[in-house]
Design an enzyme around this catalytic site. Structure first.
Site, PDB file in Angstrom:
ATOM      1  N   SER A 120       0.848  -1.192   0.000  1.00 32.78           N
ATOM      2  CA  SER A 120       0.000   0.000   0.000  1.00 32.78           C
ATOM      3  C   SER A 120       0.879   1.236   0.000  1.00 32.78           C
ATOM      4  O   SER A 120       2.078   1.162   0.271  1.00 32.78           O
ATOM      5  CB  SER A 120      -0.894   0.025   1.247  1.00 32.78           C
ATOM      6  N   ASP A 121       0.283   2.357  -0.253  1.00 33.30           N
ATOM      7  CA  ASP A 121       0.971   3.614  -0.009  1.00 33.30           C
ATOM      8  C   ASP A 121       0.761   3.945   1.468  1.00 33.30           C
ATOM      9  O   ASP A 121       0.027   3.266   2.180  1.00 33.30           O
ATOM     10  CB  ASP A 121       0.428   4.723  -0.928  1.00 33.30           C
ATOM     11  N   TRP A 122       1.393   4.988   1.928  1.00 33.13           N
ATOM     12  CA  TRP A 122       1.391   5.415   3.328  1.00 33.13           C
ATOM     13  C   TRP A 122      -0.042   5.611   3.835  1.00 33.13           C
ATOM     14  O   TRP A 122      -0.698   6.593   3.494  1.00 33.13           O
ATOM     15  CB  TRP A 122       2.184   6.704   3.420  1.00 33.13           C
TER      16      TRP A 122
END
Length: 180
Positions: A120-122
């Site tokens: 995932s992204d942050w």
């Protein structure tokens, strides 16, 4: 760039330069193409963030355009050894990319043959659904192997355990995620 061929050429060159011929070589690093898919095509003014006009916005194109314009760099990255992929904050077709099983599982993994690690992204899964629990379930089941949890990993771990105990995320899915 608005030129898909140029983006593809430059991103593949960077990936190959980072990864070299052998990822076991101490002079190489694992490249992570991002942000899958459509991140560069979000419509102006669709961002949910104050003052951000494009970031985390909506890619407002049909599937044919998404495939023609935004997908080629990822296909070439996979063909050139990409072993990790980061999902986009953006949305497409009314769904947040982090929970969009069709594009992650059906297109990226099944159709394009990606066999690597999907990250995932942050905090990218946090708002996929109406509740945090549903966001975790939907994102993990969509194909996210690792969630970057910026602040509360205890909550994430507790929620994922609960989802497994409830049967909303299978142990087979967990095994698959940790084997990538």
């Amino acid at each position: 760039s608005e030129n898909t061929d140029l983006v593809t050429e430059l991103s593949v060159a960077m990936l190959r330069g980072m990864q070299g011929d052998n990822l076991a070589d101490s002079q190489t690093v694992l490249g992570t193409p991002k942000h899958f898919v459509g991140d560069g095509g979000t419509a102006f003014g669709t961002s949910p963030q104050d003052g951000a006009f494009l970031d985390r916005g909506i890619t407002q194109v049909d599937e044919a355009t998404l495939r023609e314009i935004h997908l080629p760099p990822y296909l070439d990255a996979i063909e050139n050894g990409a072993r990790s992929m980061m999902i986009s904050y953006s949305a497409w077709g009314g769904e947040q990319m982090h929970g969009l099983r069709y594009l992650i599982q059906d297109v990226l993994i099944d159709e394009l043959g990606f066999e690597g690690f999907i990250v995932s992204d942050w905090g990218g899964i946090d708002n996929v659904a109406d509740t945090y629990y549903d966001s975790v379930v939907q994102s993990v089941n969509a194909g996210i192997d690792m969630n970057m949890v910026p602040y509360d990993y205890v909550r994430y771990t507790r929620t994922l355990r609960e989802a497994v105990e409830n049967g909303d995320v299978t142990m087979a899915r967990i095994d698959e995620a940790v084997s990538n």
